[in-house]
Design an enzyme around this catalytic site. Structure first.
Site, mmCIF file in Angstrom:
data_model
loop_
_atom_site.group_PDB
_atom_site.id
_atom_site.type_symbol
_atom_site.label_atom_id
_atom_site.label_comp_id
_atom_site.label_asym_id
_atom_site.label_seq_id
_atom_site.Cartn_x
_atom_site.Cartn_y
_atom_site.Cartn_z
ATOM 1 N N ASN A 10 0.869 -1.178 0.000
ATOM 2 C CA ASN A 10 0.000 0.000 0.000
ATOM 3 C C ASN A 10 0.906 1.227 0.000
ATOM 4 O O ASN A 10 1.453 1.597 1.033
ATOM 5 C CB ASN A 10 -0.893 -0.017 1.254
ATOM 6 C CG ASN A 10 -1.777 1.226 1.328
ATOM 7 O OD1 ASN A 10 -1.811 2.025 0.379
ATOM 8 N ND2 ASN A 10 -2.467 1.398 2.430
ATOM 9 N N TRP A 11 1.060 1.814 -1.170
ATOM 10 C CA TRP A 11 1.952 2.971 -1.281
ATOM 11 C C TRP A 11 1.347 4.227 -0.650
ATOM 12 O O TRP A 11 2.028 5.230 -0.495
ATOM 13 C CB TRP A 11 2.283 3.254 -2.755
ATOM 14 C CG TRP A 11 3.234 2.270 -3.372
ATOM 15 C CD1 TRP A 11 3.797 1.183 -2.768
ATOM 16 C CD2 TRP A 11 3.755 2.299 -4.708
ATOM 17 N NE1 TRP A 11 4.629 0.527 -3.635
ATOM 18 C CE2 TRP A 11 4.624 1.185 -4.838
ATOM 19 C CE3 TRP A 11 3.567 3.131 -5.812
ATOM 20 C CZ2 TRP A 11 5.302 0.915 -6.026
ATOM 21 C CZ3 TRP A 11 4.245 2.848 -6.998
ATOM 22 C CH2 TRP A 11 5.106 1.755 -7.095
ATOM 23 N N LYS A 12 0.068 4.187 -0.330
ATOM 24 C CA LYS A 12 -0.642 5.367 0.188
ATOM 25 C C LYS A 12 -0.390 6.537 -0.777
ATOM 26 O O LYS A 12 -0.255 6.309 -1.973
ATOM 27 C CB LYS A 12 -0.203 5.662 1.620
ATOM 28 C CG LYS A 12 -0.294 4.406 2.502
ATOM 29 C CD LYS A 12 -0.164 4.660 3.961
ATOM 30 C CE LYS A 12 -0.303 3.352 4.725
ATOM 31 N NZ LYS A 12 -0.326 3.502 6.156
ATOM 32 N N HIS A 99 -9.552 1.012 4.537
ATOM 33 C CA HIS A 99 -8.317 1.264 5.286
ATOM 34 C C HIS A 99 -8.625 2.236 6.433
ATOM 35 O O HIS A 99 -9.466 3.122 6.286
ATOM 36 C CB HIS A 99 -7.250 1.851 4.345
ATOM 37 C CG HIS A 99 -5.898 1.882 4.984
ATOM 38 N ND1 HIS A 99 -5.528 2.871 5.858
ATOM 39 C CD2 HIS A 99 -4.846 1.021 4.917
ATOM 40 C CE1 HIS A 99 -4.294 2.625 6.289
ATOM 41 N NE2 HIS A 99 -3.859 1.508 5.734
ATOM 42 N N GLU A 101 -7.157 4.740 7.468
ATOM 43 C CA GLU A 101 -7.011 6.162 7.117
ATOM 44 C C GLU A 101 -8.268 6.669 6.411
ATOM 45 O O GLU A 101 -8.665 7.818 6.582
ATOM 46 C CB GLU A 101 -5.753 6.351 6.255
ATOM 47 C CG GLU A 101 -4.493 6.211 7.100
ATOM 48 C CD GLU A 101 -3.286 5.641 6.381
ATOM 49 O OE1 GLU A 101 -3.240 5.672 5.145
ATOM 50 O OE2 GLU A 101 -2.378 5.149 7.087
ATOM 51 N N GLU A 171 -5.205 -4.599 10.574
ATOM 52 C CA GLU A 171 -4.199 -3.564 10.812
ATOM 53 C C GLU A 171 -4.555 -2.809 12.091
ATOM 54 O O GLU A 171 -5.436 -1.931 12.068
ATOM 55 C CB GLU A 171 -4.162 -2.563 9.647
ATOM 56 C CG GLU A 171 -3.839 -3.184 8.307
ATOM 57 C CD GLU A 171 -3.261 -2.171 7.333
ATOM 58 O OE1 GLU A 171 -2.174 -2.419 6.828
ATOM 59 O OE2 GLU A 171 -3.899 -1.120 7.105
ATOM 60 N N GLY A 177 2.480 2.811 10.696
ATOM 61 C CA GLY A 177 3.429 3.912 10.499
ATOM 62 C C GLY A 177 4.109 4.375 11.776
ATOM 63 O O GLY A 177 4.731 5.435 11.810
ATOM 64 N N SER A 216 3.580 -1.584 10.385
ATOM 65 C CA SER A 216 5.026 -1.591 10.618
ATOM 66 C C SER A 216 5.694 -2.938 10.314
ATOM 67 O O SER A 216 6.637 -3.337 10.991
ATOM 68 C CB SER A 216 5.340 -1.138 12.049
ATOM 69 O OG SER A 216 4.875 0.185 12.252
ATOM 70 N N GLY A 237 3.009 -0.883 4.298
ATOM 71 C CA GLY A 237 3.017 0.544 3.966
ATOM 72 C C GLY A 237 4.429 1.010 3.673
ATOM 73 O O GLY A 237 4.973 0.773 2.584
ATOM 74 N N GLY A 238 5.059 1.650 4.639
ATOM 75 C CA GLY A 238 6.372 2.278 4.457
ATOM 76 C C GLY A 238 7.410 1.393 3.773
ATOM 77 O O GLY A 238 8.102 1.843 2.849
#
Ligand code: 13P
Length: 256
Positions: A10-12, A99, A101, A171, A177, A216, A237-238
């Site tokens: 997930n590159w967001k 998600h 977010e 999640e 993050g 994470s 993610g990151g």
């Protein structure tokens, strides 16, 4: 019983055309174990380039492209939205739905999430349904109630049998993050709860639904997380913005 593993990036709202090129070139040499799918989910403007580059690089058919969101509506006056049909036309195969977010910043409710899952399934897209509790909910022992309240509206709307085509990503919001990963024991315990919750509705479907952990995940902790009985991969993610790290994570996944 074969249950596939999935590692989804997930590159967001990150990444660019250079990352599309670097990731597709990098994935050409990724070593995947049996029964593993890899999904790259960039922002909508990059979907088309990613599909094209995946073809140019002749990537393994186990590697697919996913969107980060989709509208619950078919078409019409919904400025800024993307429809399931548009994703289909671009050969996008997966879509992240609900998600945390989107639930928190864009006020998506579990009812709306259920409509989106329904729309995705009707269009032949595989939804990656995200669920998870906040730090406060975990601290006040509401985790299971919260997860049940996020899953039940989807089960009610689409029917448990359709979950055979659904991927669930657990999640915990406090782990996203933050560098604070759930311990592998804690993650396993929660994944087991999710599977048991689905099993109350249909045991054989529950046994086949891939349950991904997100929050994470990195190249150092992925192996231990993925070794857990009910963890079938991750939503990353990151670390998914770094080609080599992401490839290491992909290689650690294995179907069960
Ligand atoms: P991080 O891996 O950056 O914690 O993000 C997790 C996530 O939200 C993936 O959807």
């Amino acid at each position: 019983m074969a249950r596939r593993a999935i590692v989804a990036a997930n590159w967001k709202m990150n990444g660019d055309l250079a990352l599309v090129d670097a990731m597709t070139a990098g994935l050409k040499t990724v070593a995947l174990q049996d029964n593993v799918n890899v999904v790259i989910c960039p922002s909508a403007p990059y979907l088309s380039s990613l599909v094209t580059q995946a073809n140019v690089q002749s990537l393994n058919s186990a590697i697919a492209v996913g969107a980060q969101n989709v509208s619950e509506h078919e078409s019409g006056a919904y400025t800024g939205e993307v429809s399931t049909q548009m994703l289909n036309e671009l050969s996008v195969k997966f879509v992240i739905i609900g998600h945390s977010e989107r639930r928190s910043y864009y006020k998506e409710t579990s009812t709306q999430v259920a409509h989106k899952v329904n729309a995705a399934l009707s269009a032949g897209l595989t939804p990656i349904l995200c669920i998870g509790e906040s730090e406060e909910e975990r601290a006040t022992e509401q985790t299971e109630t919260v997860l049940a309240s996020q899953l039940q509206p989807v089960i009610d709307e689409v029917g448990i049998e359709k979950f055979i085509d659904v991927v669930i990503a657990y999640e915990p919001v406090w782990a996203i993050g933050t560098g604070k990963t759930a311990s592998s024991e804690m993650a396993q315990e929660t994944h087991q709860f999710i599977r048991q919750f689905l099993a109350q509705a249909n045991e054989s479907v529950a046994a086949k639904v891939p349950l991904l952990y997100g929050g994470s995940v990195n190249a150092s902790n992925c192996e231990e997380l993925f070794a857990q009985a009910d963890i079938d991969g991750g939503l990353i993610g990151g670390a998914s913005l770094h080609v080599e790290q992401f490839k290491t994570i992909c290689s650690a996944a294995k179907g069960k």
